[in-house]
Scaffold this motif. Structure first.
Motif, PDB file in Angstrom:
ATOM      1  N   LYS A  26      40.546  44.189  30.970  1.00  0.00           N
ATOM      2  CA  LYS A  26      39.545  45.215  31.218  1.00  0.00           C
ATOM      3  C   LYS A  26      39.927  46.091  32.406  1.00  0.00           C
ATOM      4  O   LYS A  26      39.453  47.216  32.537  1.00  0.00           O
ATOM      5  N   LEU A  27      40.783  45.558  33.284  1.00  0.00           N
ATOM      6  CA  LEU A  27      41.250  46.337  34.432  1.00  0.00           C
ATOM      7  C   LEU A  27      42.372  47.299  34.047  1.00  0.00           C
ATOM      8  O   LEU A  27      42.654  48.239  34.780  1.00  0.00           O
ATOM      9  N   VAL A  28      43.016  47.051  32.913  1.00  0.00           N
ATOM     10  CA  VAL A  28      44.193  47.830  32.529  1.00  0.00           C
ATOM     11  C   VAL A  28      43.784  49.251  32.151  1.00  0.00           C
ATOM     12  O   VAL A  28      42.816  49.470  31.445  1.00  0.00           O
ATOM     13  N   GLY A  29      44.564  50.230  32.636  1.00  0.00           N
ATOM     14  CA  GLY A  29      44.255  51.623  32.371  1.00  0.00           C
ATOM     15  C   GLY A  29      43.204  52.188  33.297  1.00  0.00           C
ATOM     16  O   GLY A  29      42.907  53.370  33.253  1.00  0.00           O
ATOM     17  N   GLN A  30      42.628  51.335  34.167  1.00  0.00           N
ATOM     18  CA  GLN A  30      41.635  51.791  35.135  1.00  0.00           C
ATOM     19  C   GLN A  30      42.214  51.827  36.544  1.00  0.00           C
ATOM     20  O   GLN A  30      41.502  52.106  37.507  1.00  0.00           O
ATOM     21  N   ASN A  31      43.500  51.510  36.661  1.00  0.00           N
ATOM     22  CA  ASN A  31      44.190  51.531  37.960  1.00  0.00           C
ATOM     23  C   ASN A  31      43.541  50.565  38.950  1.00  0.00           C
ATOM     24  O   ASN A  31      43.450  50.849  40.144  1.00  0.00           O
ATOM     25  N   ARG A  32      43.100  49.405  38.463  1.00  0.00           N
ATOM     26  CA  ARG A  32      42.436  48.431  39.315  1.00  0.00           C
ATOM     27  C   ARG A  32      43.215  47.124  39.330  1.00  0.00           C
ATOM     28  O   ARG A  32      44.035  46.847  38.450  1.00  0.00           O
ATOM     29  N   LEU A  33      42.942  46.322  40.356  1.00  0.00           N
ATOM     30  CA  LEU A  33      43.571  45.010  40.480  1.00  0.00           C
ATOM     31  C   LEU A  33      42.640  44.088  41.232  1.00  0.00           C
ATOM     32  O   LEU A  33      41.666  44.532  41.868  1.00  0.00           O
ATOM     33  N   GLU A  34      42.940  42.793  41.151  1.00  0.00           N
ATOM     34  CA  GLU A  34      42.238  41.793  41.951  1.00  0.00           C
ATOM     35  C   GLU A  34      43.252  41.127  42.873  1.00  0.00           C
ATOM     36  O   GLU A  34      44.344  40.752  42.437  1.00  0.00           O
ATOM     37  N   LEU A  35      42.884  40.999  44.145  1.00  0.00           N
ATOM     38  CA  LEU A  35      43.748  40.382  45.140  1.00  0.00           C
ATOM     39  C   LEU A  35      43.151  39.076  45.626  1.00  0.00           C
ATOM     40  O   LEU A  35      41.940  38.979  45.862  1.00  0.00           O
ATOM     41  N   LEU A  36      44.006  38.074  45.789  1.00  0.00           N
ATOM     42  CA  LEU A  36      43.619  36.821  46.435  1.00  0.00           C
ATOM     43  C   LEU A  36      44.029  36.929  47.897  1.00  0.00           C
ATOM     44  O   LEU A  36      45.210  37.100  48.216  1.00  0.00           O
ATOM     45  N   LEU A  37      43.054  36.832  48.793  1.00  0.00           N
ATOM     46  CA  LEU A  37      43.317  36.943  50.221  1.00  0.00           C
ATOM     47  C   LEU A  37      43.536  35.557  50.825  1.00  0.00           C
ATOM     48  O   LEU A  37      42.834  34.605  50.485  1.00  0.00           O
ATOM     49  N   PHE A  38      44.488  35.460  51.749  1.00  0.00           N
ATOM     50  CA  PHE A  38      44.770  34.192  52.406  1.00  0.00           C
ATOM     51  C   PHE A  38      45.365  34.454  53.780  1.00  0.00           C
ATOM     52  O   PHE A  38      45.699  35.598  54.130  1.00  0.00           O
ATOM     53  N   HIS A  39      45.495  33.409  54.587  1.00  0.00           N
ATOM     54  CA  HIS A  39      46.158  33.549  55.884  1.00  0.00           C
ATOM     55  C   HIS A  39      47.257  32.506  55.989  1.00  0.00           C
ATOM     56  O   HIS A  39      47.336  31.562  55.192  1.00  0.00           O
ATOM     57  N   LEU A  40      48.100  32.689  56.985  1.00  0.00           N
ATOM     58  CA  LEU A  40      49.257  31.806  57.172  1.00  0.00           C
ATOM     59  C   LEU A  40      49.201  31.115  58.533  1.00  0.00           C
ATOM     60  O   LEU A  40      50.194  30.971  59.227  1.00  0.00           O
ATOM     61  N   GLY A  41      47.986  30.702  58.899  1.00  0.00           N
ATOM     62  CA  GLY A  41      47.820  29.976  60.147  1.00  0.00           C
ATOM     63  C   GLY A  41      47.505  30.858  61.337  1.00  0.00           C
ATOM     64  O   GLY A  41      47.462  30.382  62.469  1.00  0.00           O
ATOM     65  N   GLY A  42      47.265  32.141  61.099  1.00  0.00           N
ATOM     66  CA  GLY A  42      46.917  33.072  62.170  1.00  0.00           C
ATOM     67  C   GLY A  42      45.782  33.966  61.731  1.00  0.00           C
ATOM     68  O   GLY A  42      45.130  33.735  60.709  1.00  0.00           O
ATOM     69  N   SER A  43      45.560  35.035  62.490  1.00  0.00           N
ATOM     70  CA  SER A  43      44.446  35.937  62.188  1.00  0.00           C
ATOM     71  C   SER A  43      44.797  36.983  61.130  1.00  0.00           C
ATOM     72  O   SER A  43      43.908  37.568  60.512  1.00  0.00           O
ATOM     73  N   GLN A  44      46.101  37.231  60.927  1.00  0.00           N
ATOM     74  CA  GLN A  44      46.519  38.236  59.956  1.00  0.00           C
ATOM     75  C   GLN A  44      46.240  37.761  58.532  1.00  0.00           C
ATOM     76  O   GLN A  44      46.506  36.606  58.189  1.00  0.00           O
ATOM     77  N   HIS A  45      45.697  38.648  57.698  1.00  0.00           N
ATOM     78  CA  HIS A  45      45.435  38.320  56.301  1.00  0.00           C
ATOM     79  C   HIS A  45      46.521  38.905  55.398  1.00  0.00           C
ATOM     80  O   HIS A  45      47.039  39.995  55.639  1.00  0.00           O
ATOM     81  N   PHE A  46      46.837  38.154  54.359  1.00  0.00           N
ATOM     82  CA  PHE A  46      47.841  38.521  53.367  1.00  0.00           C
ATOM     83  C   PHE A  46      47.191  38.462  51.988  1.00  0.00           C
ATOM     84  O   PHE A  46      46.069  37.971  51.828  1.00  0.00           O
ATOM     85  N   ALA A  47      47.919  38.945  50.976  1.00  0.00           N
ATOM     86  CA  ALA A  47      47.353  38.939  49.619  1.00  0.00           C
ATOM     87  C   ALA A  47      48.453  38.898  48.579  1.00  0.00           C
ATOM     88  O   ALA A  47      49.579  39.333  48.816  1.00  0.00           O
ATOM     89  N   ASP A  88      40.924  32.856  51.503  1.00  0.00           N
ATOM     90  CA  ASP A  88      39.659  33.494  51.845  1.00  0.00           C
ATOM     91  C   ASP A  88      38.818  33.750  50.598  1.00  0.00           C
ATOM     92  O   ASP A  88      37.901  33.005  50.277  1.00  0.00           O
ATOM     93  N   ARG A  89      39.186  34.793  49.821  1.00  0.00           N
ATOM     94  CA  ARG A  89      38.375  35.160  48.661  1.00  0.00           C
ATOM     95  C   ARG A  89      39.177  36.098  47.769  1.00  0.00           C
ATOM     96  O   ARG A  89      40.286  36.501  48.114  1.00  0.00           O
ATOM     97  N   ILE A  90      38.585  36.456  46.631  1.00  0.00           N
ATOM     98  CA  ILE A  90      39.162  37.434  45.717  1.00  0.00           C
ATOM     99  C   ILE A  90      38.413  38.753  45.875  1.00  0.00           C
ATOM    100  O   ILE A  90      37.180  38.769  45.932  1.00  0.00           O
ATOM    101  N   VAL A  91      39.163  39.863  45.942  1.00  0.00           N
ATOM    102  CA  VAL A  91      38.541  41.183  46.013  1.00  0.00           C
ATOM    103  C   VAL A  91      39.060  42.043  44.870  1.00  0.00           C
ATOM    104  O   VAL A  91      40.212  41.936  44.460  1.00  0.00           O
ATOM    105  N   ASN A  92      38.195  42.883  44.351  1.00  0.00           N
ATOM    106  CA  ASN A  92      38.537  43.820  43.281  1.00  0.00           C
ATOM    107  C   ASN A  92      38.735  45.188  43.910  1.00  0.00           C
ATOM    108  O   ASN A  92      37.867  45.676  44.639  1.00  0.00           O
ATOM    109  N   MET A  93      39.895  45.814  43.667  1.00  0.00           N
ATOM    110  CA  MET A  93      40.225  47.071  44.327  1.00  0.00           C
ATOM    111  C   MET A  93      40.827  48.058  43.344  1.00  0.00           C
ATOM    112  O   MET A  93      41.211  47.688  42.232  1.00  0.00           O
TER     113      MET A  93
END
Length: 316
Positions: free
Chosen positions: A13-34, A111-116
């Protein structure tokens, strides 16, 4: 099977709408990755690991999940931030599928999943250090989130051999297409280099774009110049996930353009086969290739070029 089909339907359902879902996480610090949720099979506590001799320094060991032996990669260590300092019983792993292989990444926590929208995902700034391992950045809750180039991480752990023998190439075809343009679209420098190693022996003029928007703007520029795009361009090979405009949206926009809609397009992606089949059908690609299989790439590219040139299939 119904679970698989419903999952495919939900994701496409995201295809063709230029959207994605990201899983956010950290690597032992304050910086977030996905990373893209498409690649994620599950998130779980660190299971018991088996240490293996002569393992790569960033591989903590292997574990057994559902009958598969899965390497566990310390992602912090892999992107040159140093080993993750956590008690393994408190650690989290993200189990992923890339390039038809399953591996797990050790992280500090999820952390969580975000839709962007892909338009909110931007190429990383220039520079050295950790940015060398990023494909993109974005901003979530007023914080910078770094999207990791997992393909580069995996290529460093287990390098690919992209050099093919002469038998892989169709000399009859290549005499006819020598010097013609082929556009490769990918935000990963590792993936572009791998494609170049397969395509350069074909004698094609390889043109690079690093996201779907850059590729689309290039095509529009060619049209404005009055170039006969369909005659000069044998095909486009595009990644699925890219900043600003993904490969699905790029394909959708090309199919909407009366002058470009017949362009041959291959989706070249590390996503799993089940999703690919649904996505290719939905957006109208001519085919798809899983990263990274050099023999399959050479075969499929040449098959489609023969089709474009109205030549019979290559004799087996």
């Amino acid at each position: 099977m119904s679970g698989v089909l419903s999952s495919v339907d939900a994701r496409t359902k995201l295809v063709g709408q230029n959207r994605l879902e990201l899983l956010l996480f950290h690597l032992g610090g304050s910086q977030h990755f996905a990373i893209n949720v498409f690649k994620v099979q599950e998130v779980m506590r660190m299971p018991r690991l088996t240490r293996i001799p002569d393992r790569h320094p960033v591989v903590r060991g292997v574990t057994h999940l559902r009958g598969q032996t899965v390497p566990v990669v310390d992602l912090r260590h892999a992107i040159q931030m140093g080993p993750l300092k956590l008690n393994e019983e408190d650690a989290t792993i993200i189990v992923t599928e890339y390039n038809m292989t399953v591996q797990a990444f050790l992280v500090g926590g999820v952390d969580r999943i975000v839709n962007m929208n892909w338009s909110e995902i931007l190429p990383p700034p220039g520079g050295a250090g950790r940015q060398h391992y990023l494909t993109a950045i974005t901003r979530i809750d007023d914080r910078i989130v770094e999207i990791i180039d997992v393909e580069k991480v995996l290529a460093e752990i287990a390098p690919y051999n992209s050099i093919l023998s002469a038998d892989a190439y169709d000399t009859e075809l290549l005499e006819k297409v020598r010097g013609k343009d082929i556009l490769i679209v990918d935000d990963s420098h590792v993936a572009i280099q791998q494609m170049r190693q397969v395509l350069e022996p074909m004698g094609l003029n390889i043109i690079e774009a690093h996201n779907g928007l850059e590729a689309y703007q290039l095509l529009m520029h060619w049209k404005e110049e009055g170039r006969d795009v369909n005659s000069n361009l044998v095909m486009i090979i595009t990644d699925a996930e890219m900043p600003e405009m993904d490969g699905y949206m790029l394909t959708t926009e090309i199919r909407r353009d009366s002058e470009l809609k017949e362009t041959f397009i291959i989706l070249h992606t590390s996503l799993s086969g089940n999703f690919n089949k649904a996505m290719v059908e939905k957006v109208g690609c001519n085919g798809f290739l899983s990263k990274f299989a050099p023999e399959a790439m050479a075969k499929e590219v040449q098959r489609l070029m023969r089709e474009k040139m109205k030549m019979p299939p290559r004799p087996e």
